[in-house]
Design a protein around this motif. Sequence first.
Motif: not given
Ligand code: GLA
Length: 725
Positions: A363-364, A408, A440, A473, A475, A477, A523, A526, A542, A545
């Motif tokens: 992931d991140d 990710w 964020r 993934k 994302d 955000n 994503c 979430g 996804w 979260d």
């Molecule tokens: C979002 C995603 C999480 C994760 C974070 C990483 O919040 O929904 O699942 O990947 O970013 O920063």
Amino acid sequence: MIIYNKANNTFTLHTRNTTYQMKVDQYGVLLHTYYGARVTDADLSYLIRRADRGFSPNPSEAGHCRTYSLDTLPQEYSTCGVGDFRLPSLELELADGSHIADLRYAGYEQRERKYALEGLPAFHGDGGETLVLFLEDAAAHVTVELYYGVFADYDLITRAVRIVNRGEETIGLCRAASLCLDFQRADLDLITFDGRHAMERGFNRAALRPGVQSVGSIRGTSSHQHNPFVMLCQQDAGEDHGLCYGAMLLYSGNFEAAVERAQFEDARLVMGIHPYHFRYNLAPGESFTTPEAALVCSPQGFAGMTHCFHRAIRERLVRDAVVGRKPVLVNSWEATYFDFDAEKLMKLAQEAASMGIELFVLDDGWFGKRSNDRGGLGDWWVNQEKLPGGLSALADRINALGMQFGLWIEPEMVSEDSQLYAEHPDWALCAPNRAYTRGRSQLVLDFSRQEVRDYIYGELGKVLSSANITYLKWDMNRSLSEVWSAALPADRQGELYHRYVLGVYEMLESFHRDYPHILIEGCSGGGGRFDGGMLYYTPQIWCSDNTDAVDRLRIQYGTSFCYPASTVGAHVSAVPNEINHRMTPLETRGVVAMSGVFGYEMDLSRTTAEEKEVIARQVQRYKECWDLVAEGDYYRLSSPFGDAAYTAWAHVSQDKRRALVSLVTGTTCAAPPFLTLRLKGLDPHLCYRVNGEESYPGDVLMAAGYALPMFKGDYQSLQLCLEAE
Ligand code: GLA
């Protein structure tokens, strides 16, 4: 089946169980006469009754006949400025400054295959037919093409609209709905799916009140707060009875779904791009195509509607890189957050592999200067300090464990603390003479701009070719603010929200074309962009979260009304849960996550030997029953929003020979009553063996029910595997 009846000028769309009808009236106005249970071919316009209604004006052709008013007739695509004062579907600003649209029928076309939409997500052509109705505003020189896709087998009708400027002056498009649906009744309930970050898609039902009620988003994405899927139903409708309608917009940006209960107890649903800050310039010869909307009507309750959407989405919308079972995955996020190195990841991967997990998702935190969420976005090259030898070294080691490797990314974003921002500060959305609003701690890239997309796509391409990566993934955000583009003139800024979405879709389409073997999971913090538009590009999303099993019961319940379990990313995580600090048994967390695309999101190296055994068993169970979850019909057996003692649901195979029934209890009490679970969707004439033990006839399990054991402790769970004998 599409039938044009020349004698009475009706267009009738039949699906297996429903009928939809429109009629061109004596003045060329396209009226909506009926949408409901399938009926034999008849002109249903007798249902439209007319009276002299004060303050509802009459078009000039009607002379002094005061019983003909656009304000009272059910319209197929409502206009503005010519006497219909209910919700407009179309609003034009003509070169002379007027906001008038008067649409009259100008012809039709039938096609054997369902239409496609360039640059926009849409249900695939196979198995569908097309009807195009041409409407014209002669004074404005505008043509409006109404597209209907008819999928008889899925009881699904899709709609989209193309607006063409055939005049010699530029016009402004201020509103262009994808869907307008008039009802000659208003005794309906509206159901919407609403929430917030980490608590998406709650179920909210209320009777229509006079006036307009609406949900929507002006965040630039479809949002955590309201989903672009709504339902209208008879007030006594439930899971298994009553007429209900579902309307889904295949769009991932600003949207509005508005319903008006009007003065004469009629109702209108209008759904499409949100009119806030929307203004498209159409130069002579130019056209605009709306996103697609899809409708299902179920004469027999919510479950029937759900099954139609689920099957259609699975078989006619998603384009999946993986045929068959999706790999069970472990995601590093809740296990390590930003704090990892190759050895820590390998430990997690080794544990996962030993429990039968098949895909490791990093992931991140793997790129640029990304040790927290304040920096690095936009610098899509590997952080060699954390991962010496790069992604290929790590991916090779993961592959050597027999696991696939996934990554990710968050392509639409940039951090101020990044090389990309230092070089191209103007690539972030921003408005002249204004400070940024951070979300964020990050900014949004202007994805309407080709050079921005080309750069990001090029950098991500280098990453993808650097290692054996089979999963991404994607994302997103934060919401959009300061929506202004340095690349657009002032009179085109109203196009930016939509051009942004088109830019995202274009890049996702390029991934499909260039990397067809890569499975992409959507994503947005979430489930902030869980919509039919994204599902066309990312076959799973996804879901939230929030990985707490009890909150997830509600989130997954709401999600299930439109979206199939095969699209719902669901993972088991550690307790106490990160988000709400709740303790739930591992077994229960597994039961809830198994009702989606299954995986883990916890530090498996810190689990006890006993927990490892439970996890290995869960993975095995999922591998045995995944096809029921991914391809079966979904039945909601009780609601987590009421005061039922448990939440239960079932996945039943299409041939009804197998089923997986899941149940989670609430909080416990002393001396609890004995409970019974009545099943649904089984074949009443078959006998089912439950968990390899006792057998029961299907009709008995559905009418009398299954006798549940007594549960001790909070949030207990049960899973029943049913096999026909
Ligand atoms: C979002 C995603 C999480 C994760 C974070 C990483 O919040 O929904 O699942 O990947 O970013 O920063």
